[in-house]
Design a protein around this motif. Structure first.
Motif, PDB file in Angstrom:
ATOM      1  N   GLY A  93      88.212  14.839  43.959  1.00  0.00           N
ATOM      2  CA  GLY A  93      87.983  15.201  45.711  1.00  0.00           C
ATOM      3  C   GLY A  93      89.244  15.948  46.043  1.00  0.00           C
ATOM      4  O   GLY A  93      90.391  16.069  45.687  1.00  0.00           O
ATOM      5  N   MET A  94      89.067  16.783  47.207  1.00  0.00           N
ATOM      6  CA  MET A  94      90.254  17.615  47.821  1.00  0.00           C
ATOM      7  C   MET A  94      90.733  18.364  46.768  1.00  0.00           C
ATOM      8  O   MET A  94      92.229  18.750  46.925  1.00  0.00           O
ATOM      9  CB  MET A  94      91.145  16.481  48.286  1.00  0.00           C
ATOM     10  CG  MET A  94      90.618  15.630  49.491  1.00  0.00           C
ATOM     11  SD  MET A  94      91.671  14.513  50.320  1.00  0.00           S
ATOM     12  CE  MET A  94      93.277  15.117  50.369  1.00  0.00           C
ATOM     13  N   GLY A  95      90.075  18.957  45.691  1.00  0.00           N
ATOM     14  CA  GLY A  95      90.542  19.836  44.763  1.00  0.00           C
ATOM     15  C   GLY A  95      91.539  19.041  43.703  1.00  0.00           C
ATOM     16  O   GLY A  95      92.096  19.912  43.016  1.00  0.00           O
ATOM     17  N   LEU A  96      91.421  17.719  43.594  1.00  0.00           N
ATOM     18  CA  LEU A  96      92.266  17.315  42.749  1.00  0.00           C
ATOM     19  C   LEU A  96      91.430  16.125  41.786  1.00  0.00           C
ATOM     20  O   LEU A  96      90.378  16.067  41.851  1.00  0.00           O
ATOM     21  CB  LEU A  96      92.997  16.042  43.609  1.00  0.00           C
ATOM     22  CG  LEU A  96      94.106  16.271  44.713  1.00  0.00           C
ATOM     23  CD1 LEU A  96      94.642  15.142  45.207  1.00  0.00           C
ATOM     24  CD2 LEU A  96      95.203  17.238  43.907  1.00  0.00           C
ATOM     25  N   THR A  97      91.860  16.231  40.407  1.00  0.00           N
ATOM     26  CA  THR A  97      91.283  15.359  39.331  1.00  0.00           C
ATOM     27  C   THR A  97      92.038  13.824  39.646  1.00  0.00           C
ATOM     28  O   THR A  97      92.861  13.713  40.339  1.00  0.00           O
ATOM     29  CB  THR A  97      91.473  15.945  37.927  1.00  0.00           C
ATOM     30  OG1 THR A  97      93.062  15.866  37.789  1.00  0.00           O
ATOM     31  CG2 THR A  97      91.063  17.405  37.922  1.00  0.00           C
ATOM     32  N   CYS A  98      91.262  13.092  39.086  1.00  0.00           N
ATOM     33  CA  CYS A  98      91.774  11.658  39.236  1.00  0.00           C
ATOM     34  C   CYS A  98      93.278  11.529  38.666  1.00  0.00           C
ATOM     35  O   CYS A  98      93.855  10.942  39.350  1.00  0.00           O
ATOM     36  CB  CYS A  98      90.951  10.800  38.396  1.00  0.00           C
ATOM     37  SG  CYS A  98      89.157  10.609  39.177  1.00  0.00           S
ATOM     38  N   LYS A  99      93.440  12.181  37.653  1.00  0.00           N
ATOM     39  CA  LYS A  99      94.927  12.222  36.973  1.00  0.00           C
ATOM     40  C   LYS A  99      95.734  12.883  38.174  1.00  0.00           C
ATOM     41  O   LYS A  99      97.145  12.308  38.255  1.00  0.00           O
ATOM     42  CB  LYS A  99      95.068  13.149  36.003  1.00  0.00           C
ATOM     43  CG  LYS A  99      96.278  13.343  35.252  1.00  0.00           C
ATOM     44  CD  LYS A  99      96.364  13.985  33.869  1.00  0.00           C
ATOM     45  CE  LYS A  99      97.636  14.109  33.257  1.00  0.00           C
ATOM     46  NZ  LYS A  99      97.685  14.985  32.160  1.00  0.00           N
ATOM     47  N   LYS A 100      95.477  13.962  38.604  1.00  0.00           N
ATOM     48  CA  LYS A 100      96.429  14.513  39.738  1.00  0.00           C
ATOM     49  C   LYS A 100      96.470  13.662  40.904  1.00  0.00           C
ATOM     50  O   LYS A 100      97.417  13.745  41.596  1.00  0.00           O
ATOM     51  CB  LYS A 100      95.823  16.018  40.209  1.00  0.00           C
ATOM     52  CG  LYS A 100      95.898  16.783  39.286  1.00  0.00           C
ATOM     53  CD  LYS A 100      97.168  17.220  38.986  1.00  0.00           C
ATOM     54  CE  LYS A 100      97.339  18.480  37.890  1.00  0.00           C
ATOM     55  NZ  LYS A 100      98.815  18.899  37.554  1.00  0.00           N
ATOM     56  N   ARG A 101      95.455  12.785  41.148  1.00  0.00           N
ATOM     57  CA  ARG A 101      95.517  12.034  42.567  1.00  0.00           C
ATOM     58  C   ARG A 101      96.419  10.844  42.033  1.00  0.00           C
ATOM     59  O   ARG A 101      97.266  10.428  42.883  1.00  0.00           O
ATOM     60  CB  ARG A 101      94.200  11.195  42.509  1.00  0.00           C
ATOM     61  CG  ARG A 101      94.168  10.166  43.796  1.00  0.00           C
ATOM     62  CD  ARG A 101      92.965   9.635  43.694  1.00  0.00           C
ATOM     63  NE  ARG A 101      92.702   8.588  44.867  1.00  0.00           N
ATOM     64  CZ  ARG A 101      92.006   7.612  44.732  1.00  0.00           C
ATOM     65  NH1 ARG A 101      90.955   7.299  43.823  1.00  0.00           N
ATOM     66  NH2 ARG A 101      92.064   6.649  45.779  1.00  0.00           N
ATOM     67  N   VAL A 102      96.604  10.624  40.508  1.00  0.00           N
ATOM     68  CA  VAL A 102      97.701   9.481  40.358  1.00  0.00           C
ATOM     69  C   VAL A 102      98.999  10.184  40.589  1.00  0.00           C
ATOM     70  O   VAL A 102      99.945   9.395  41.060  1.00  0.00           O
ATOM     71  CB  VAL A 102      97.312   9.197  39.027  1.00  0.00           C
ATOM     72  CG1 VAL A 102      98.682   7.983  38.394  1.00  0.00           C
ATOM     73  CG2 VAL A 102      96.001   8.259  38.906  1.00  0.00           C
ATOM     74  N   GLU A 103      99.236  11.263  39.959  1.00  0.00           N
ATOM     75  CA  GLU A 103     100.445  11.738  40.379  1.00  0.00           C
ATOM     76  C   GLU A 103     101.033  11.895  41.547  1.00  0.00           C
ATOM     77  O   GLU A 103     101.965  11.752  41.865  1.00  0.00           O
ATOM     78  CB  GLU A 103     100.408  13.278  39.294  1.00  0.00           C
ATOM     79  CG  GLU A 103     100.319  13.090  38.020  1.00  0.00           C
ATOM     80  CD  GLU A 103      99.733  14.626  37.209  1.00  0.00           C
ATOM     81  OE1 GLU A 103      99.948  15.688  38.111  1.00  0.00           O
ATOM     82  OE2 GLU A 103      99.897  14.647  36.048  1.00  0.00           O
ATOM     83  N   TYR A 104      99.957  12.469  42.373  1.00  0.00           N
ATOM     84  CA  TYR A 104     100.437  12.578  43.993  1.00  0.00           C
ATOM     85  C   TYR A 104     100.887  11.175  44.508  1.00  0.00           C
ATOM     86  O   TYR A 104     101.774  11.085  45.154  1.00  0.00           O
ATOM     87  CB  TYR A 104      99.068  12.941  44.504  1.00  0.00           C
ATOM     88  CG  TYR A 104      99.233  13.230  45.934  1.00  0.00           C
ATOM     89  CD1 TYR A 104      99.926  14.311  46.687  1.00  0.00           C
ATOM     90  CD2 TYR A 104      98.773  12.149  47.221  1.00  0.00           C
ATOM     91  CE1 TYR A 104     100.139  14.476  47.986  1.00  0.00           C
ATOM     92  CE2 TYR A 104      99.068  12.112  48.243  1.00  0.00           C
ATOM     93  CZ  TYR A 104      99.756  13.333  48.833  1.00  0.00           C
ATOM     94  OH  TYR A 104      99.903  13.534  50.114  1.00  0.00           O
TER      95      TYR A 104
END
Length: 139
Positions: A93-104
């Motif tokens: 969601g919010m233009g993020l993949t789950c991986k990007k969410r973890v990185e964030y």
């Protein structure tokens, strides 16, 4: 007789005539011997490279045999810890993949946590919401 025959076969016109007649190219002994030596030398190289190839194939086979139990153990640990629930490529969601969410989350909220710890926390939260993929969890 030998001198006469040798002289005849040394004449380029006669050699050309014979080559046309038999539809083949005649080689001098020097050229023939050079080609023969090149073939022998090439065979040595082919044999050497063949042995190197066989050694590398044996090494790959050995490494694969070592890797198979590690892969099984990895899969078992992923399942036991619940990390197999995490799918990094899904759109969270919010233009993020789950991986990007973890990185964030790692970048903005944690100085000491590891990626595995963050994923484990997200998976644990997600498991309580019934689902396999974290992006399917809704409040």
């Amino acid at each position: 007789f030998r001198k006469t025959a040798s002289g005849m076969f040394s004449d380029p016109a006669i050699i050309e005539s014979i080559e046309e007649e038999i539809e083949k190219k005649l080689l001098s002994m020097d050229v023939y011997n050079a080609m023969k030596k090149e073939l022998v030398d090439s065979q040595v190289v082919v044999e050497k490279e063949g042995k190197l190839y066989e050694a590398r194939v044996a090494k790959v086979t050995s490494l694969k045999a070592e890797l198979d139990p590690v892969k099984k153990e990895y899969a078992k640990l992923m399942e036991e810890t619940g990390l197999d629930w995490f799918c990094p490529e899904c759109q969270w969601g919010m233009g993020l993949t789950c991986k990007k969410r973890v990185e964030y989350l790692l970048e903005h909220y944690s100085d000491k946590a590891t990626a595995i710890a963050v994923i484990a926390k997200l998976v644990e939260e997600g498991k309580t919401k019934q689902g396999k993929c974290l992006n399917r969890f809704s409040p």
